[in-house]
Scaffold this motif. Structure first.
Motif: not given
Length: 244
Positions: A86-87, A112-120, A134-136
């Motif tokens: 999360p950094t 990182n809204s909702g702690g689930n935004e892992n893609c760019v 979000s990766c979805g």
């Protein structure tokens, strides 16, 4: 694409292959997919089918080049970067290297809204600065591959076929590569151009040290007597091939 050379020549080219256009910068080519929107994993798979990966935008030069090619569309584009912690710089490129502060081109929306935004992705609303998401989420994507290296050669050989209109030949490159080319094209012609023989050449096997061709006479369906034929070939690589 470029002819093989021991020195690297930086250039910006566009290479059209069917409905796909690859934009070349230095030793890399980029495909900007403007078709159906897909999620991150589908984008990864789509690039893999092109023998490519999602683009690694590690320099300002690459960023500016891609933004120019995107040409101010209203779309967003996945790139080959995802979150590992999360950094602010807790991201990793798809080649296994970690994002550095010098490489980062995130906009102000890195949250990182909702702690689930892992893609760019490249975000249109912020002039294509990077954004986590979000990766979805479905969107367009940019693929990257190593620019093609073309090695070519030719040789003359006495060839005949007694009973069939074709013969099978193994062609040695006369140089050893550390990987097989993804494609080899070959052609054949008579050295004595007064002879009527005309040939179709079909590549059937491709290996690092040789390729196999079916040499088929097409001017008439029959064999031919021993004749000297010149075979010319091009081998296509989209990796940094080494020659031994």
């Amino acid at each position: 694409m470029k002819l093989f050379a021991f020195c690297c020549i930086l250039s910006c080219l566009s290479v059209a292959v069917g409905q796909i256009t690859w934009h070349q910068l230095g030793t890399s080519e980029y495909y900007i997919h403007d078709g159906t929107k897909v999620n991150y994993q589908a984008a990864v798979s789509a690039c893999a089918l092109l023998n490519a990966t999602l683009a690694r935008v590690k320099t300002t030069q690459v960023q500016q080049f891609l933004v120019q090619k995107i040409n101010n569309t209203t779309a967003n584009y996945y790139i080959g970067l995802d979150r590992i912690n999360p950094t602010p710089t807790g991201f990793q490129w798809n080649d296994g290297t970690n994002l550095t502060a010098d490489e980062s081109q995130f906009g102000v929306t890195l949250d990182n809204s909702g702690g689930n935004e892992n893609c760019v992705h490249l975000r249109h609303e912020s002039q294509y600065k990077w954004n986590d998401i979000s990766c979805g989420t479905t969107m367009k994507y940019i693929c990257e591959r190593h620019a093609d290296i073309i090695v070519n050669g030719s040789f003359a050989k006495v060839v005949s076929s007694t009973y069939n209109s074709y013969t099978i030949l193994d062609v040695m490159y006369k140089m050893c590569f550390d990987a097989a080319p993804y494609k080899v094209e070959a052609s054949a012609r008579m050295l004595d151009e007064s002879l009527p023989y005309r040939f179709n050449v079909i590549t059937t096997v491709v290996q690092p040290h040789f390729f196999r061709i079916k040499l088929e006479r097409v001017d008439i369906y029959s064999g031919w007597s021993p004749s000297e034929i010149k075979i010319s070939w091009k081998a296509y690589f989209n990796t940094a091939v080494q020659i031994y």
